[in-house]
Design a protein around this motif. Structure first.
Motif, short mmCIF file in Angstrom:
data_model
loop_
_atom_site.label_atom_id
_atom_site.label_comp_id
_atom_site.label_asym_id
_atom_site.label_seq_id
_atom_site.Cartn_x
_atom_site.Cartn_y
_atom_site.Cartn_z
N TYR A 41 -10.01 -7.25 -22.17
CA TYR A 41 -10.88 -8.14 -21.41
C TYR A 41 -11.28 -7.44 -20.12
CZ TYR A 41 -6.57 -9.35 -18.85
OH TYR A 41 -5.40 -9.30 -18.12
N LYS A 42 -12.40 -7.91 -19.54
CA LYS A 42 -12.91 -7.29 -18.32
C LYS A 42 -12.11 -7.77 -17.12
CE LYS A 42 -17.26 -6.57 -15.80
NZ LYS A 42 -16.87 -5.33 -15.24
N ILE A 43 -11.70 -6.84 -16.30
CA ILE A 43 -10.97 -7.15 -15.07
C ILE A 43 -11.88 -6.85 -13.89
CG2 ILE A 43 -9.87 -4.87 -14.86
CD1 ILE A 43 -7.96 -8.05 -14.19
N ASN A 44 -11.88 -7.75 -12.90
CA ASN A 44 -12.73 -7.58 -11.73
C ASN A 44 -11.87 -7.74 -10.48
OD1 ASN A 44 -15.02 -7.32 -10.10
ND2 ASN A 44 -15.36 -9.53 -10.10
N PHE A 45 -11.44 -6.65 -9.91
CA PHE A 45 -10.61 -6.71 -8.70
C PHE A 45 -11.49 -7.00 -7.49
CE2 PHE A 45 -7.83 -3.93 -11.33
CZ PHE A 45 -6.77 -4.82 -11.42
N ILE A 46 -11.02 -7.92 -6.60
CA ILE A 46 -11.82 -8.31 -5.45
C ILE A 46 -11.07 -8.21 -4.13
CG2 ILE A 46 -13.30 -9.82 -6.82
CD1 ILE A 46 -11.72 -12.20 -5.64
N GLN A 47 -9.79 -7.88 -4.17
CA GLN A 47 -9.01 -7.78 -2.93
C GLN A 47 -8.02 -6.63 -3.07
OE1 GLN A 47 -7.35 -11.46 -1.35
NE2 GLN A 47 -5.54 -10.36 -0.63
N ASP A 48 -7.90 -5.82 -2.02
CA ASP A 48 -6.90 -4.75 -1.96
C ASP A 48 -5.89 -5.10 -0.88
OD1 ASP A 48 -8.28 -3.32 -3.87
OD2 ASP A 48 -9.07 -1.83 -2.48
N ASN A 49 -4.61 -4.84 -1.15
CA ASN A 49 -3.54 -5.08 -0.20
C ASN A 49 -2.70 -3.82 -0.03
OD1 ASN A 49 -4.20 -7.86 -0.05
ND2 ASN A 49 -3.00 -8.27 -1.88
N GLU A 50 -2.15 -3.65 1.16
CA GLU A 50 -1.28 -2.51 1.45
C GLU A 50 -0.13 -2.99 2.33
OE1 GLU A 50 -1.66 1.52 4.05
OE2 GLU A 50 -3.23 1.20 2.56
N SER A 51 1.07 -2.50 2.02
CA SER A 51 2.22 -2.84 2.86
C SER A 51 3.05 -1.59 3.09
CB SER A 51 3.09 -3.92 2.21
OG SER A 51 3.75 -3.42 1.07
N SER A 52 3.72 -1.57 4.23
CA SER A 52 4.66 -0.50 4.57
C SER A 52 6.01 -1.15 4.78
CB SER A 52 4.20 0.21 5.84
OG SER A 52 5.16 1.19 6.22
N SER A 53 7.05 -0.56 4.19
CA SER A 53 8.39 -1.14 4.27
C SER A 53 9.43 -0.04 4.36
CB SER A 53 8.69 -1.99 3.03
OG SER A 53 7.71 -2.98 2.83
N LYS A 54 10.60 -0.42 4.88
CA LYS A 54 11.73 0.51 5.02
C LYS A 54 12.69 0.36 3.85
CE LYS A 54 11.39 0.20 10.00
NZ LYS A 54 12.00 -0.22 11.24
N TYR A 55 13.60 1.33 3.73
CA TYR A 55 14.60 1.30 2.67
C TYR A 55 15.33 -0.04 2.64
CZ TYR A 55 18.85 1.97 0.03
OH TYR A 55 19.87 1.80 -0.88
N GLY A 56 15.52 -0.57 1.44
CA GLY A 56 16.29 -1.79 1.26
C GLY A 56 15.49 -3.07 1.34
N VAL A 57 14.23 -2.99 1.77
CA VAL A 57 13.41 -4.19 1.82
C VAL A 57 13.12 -4.64 0.39
CG1 VAL A 57 11.08 -5.05 2.36
CG2 VAL A 57 12.36 -3.75 4.07
N VAL A 58 13.30 -5.93 0.16
CA VAL A 58 12.92 -6.54 -1.11
C VAL A 58 11.83 -7.56 -0.78
CG1 VAL A 58 13.66 -7.94 -3.08
CG2 VAL A 58 15.21 -6.21 -2.13
N SER A 125 13.15 4.46 -1.16
CA SER A 125 13.07 5.64 -0.30
C SER A 125 13.21 5.20 1.16
CB SER A 125 11.73 6.34 -0.52
OG SER A 125 10.66 5.44 -0.37
N GLU A 126 13.24 6.15 2.07
CA GLU A 126 13.37 5.82 3.50
C GLU A 126 12.29 4.84 3.95
OE1 GLU A 126 13.30 8.12 7.76
OE2 GLU A 126 14.04 9.23 6.02
N THR A 127 11.06 5.10 3.51
CA THR A 127 9.94 4.18 3.73
C THR A 127 9.06 4.25 2.49
OG1 THR A 127 8.56 5.86 4.78
CG2 THR A 127 9.90 4.48 6.26
N ALA A 128 8.20 3.25 2.35
CA ALA A 128 7.23 3.27 1.24
C ALA A 128 5.98 2.52 1.67
CB ALA A 128 7.82 2.63 -0.01
#
Length: 182
Positions: A41-58, A125-128
């Motif tokens: 099926y056709k997918i249409n992405f309309i929003q991009d997200n980015e996050s930065s986190s440190k080791y152990g963050v869930v 990892s240390e950060t991601a």
């Protein structure tokens, strides 16, 4: 690109073809026609997200409901995470089951998660820095969550519990037995 269907129907592991030489590397991180072909099926992405986190963050487990339900295409720009998707689709034979996939800037692997899944990740990892595309806009009123350490789900986040960092929202999220995605 190589698309591998996981044990949870609709979730795909995506491995791009990487071209490397003495200058570095190049790859196509997203190609809509190929993803749509793999999904059927056709997918249409309309929003991009980015996050930065440190080791152990869930982060997670999160879901958007109703018209704001989201499919996601997740990848890591730097570092390494364990990405987790839990099937909460009504009448699914794999309801309550999860998959986990290690995504990193080194392996360049991506995970496609369709609508109807809880999603979360832990930082190994240390950060991601995590980047993901969504096919619906985020709507705070449509958001719900499930506690990432719920015993019923039994997810191994690959981080010792004493080293985990969760947001207040995630610490206070519903247990899976209390969670109703409909």
């Amino acid at each position: 690109m190589n698309f591998t269907q996981t044990d949870l129907k609709g979730c795909f592991i995506i491995q791009p073809k990487i071209f490397e030489d003495n200058r570095g590397y190049f790859f196509e991180s997203f190609k809509g026609n190929l993803l749509s072909e793999a999904l059927g099926y056709k997918i249409n992405f309309i929003q991009d997200n980015e996050s930065s986190s440190k080791y152990g963050v869930v982060r997670g487990l999160h879901i958007q409901r109703g018209e704001f339900s989201q499919s996601k295409l997740v990848r890591v720009l730097s570092g390494k995470i364990l990405d987790v998707a839990v099937d909460v689709r009504k009448d699914s034979p794999t309801y309550g089951k999860h998959i986990s996939v290690e995504l990193s800037s080194e392996n360049k692997t991506q995970l496609f998660i369709p609508k109807g899944f809880l999603h979360g990740f832990s930082v190994l990892s240390e950060t991601a820095v995590v980047f993901y595309k969504c096919d619906a806009n985020y709507d705070p009123a449509s958001e719900d969550s499930c506690h990432p350490l719920d015993e019923e789900l039994n997810i191994d986040w690959k981080v010792p519990v004493e080293k985990m960092t969760l947001s207040d929202k995630d610490q206070n999220a519903k247990r899976f037995s209390e969670f109703n995605p409909y």
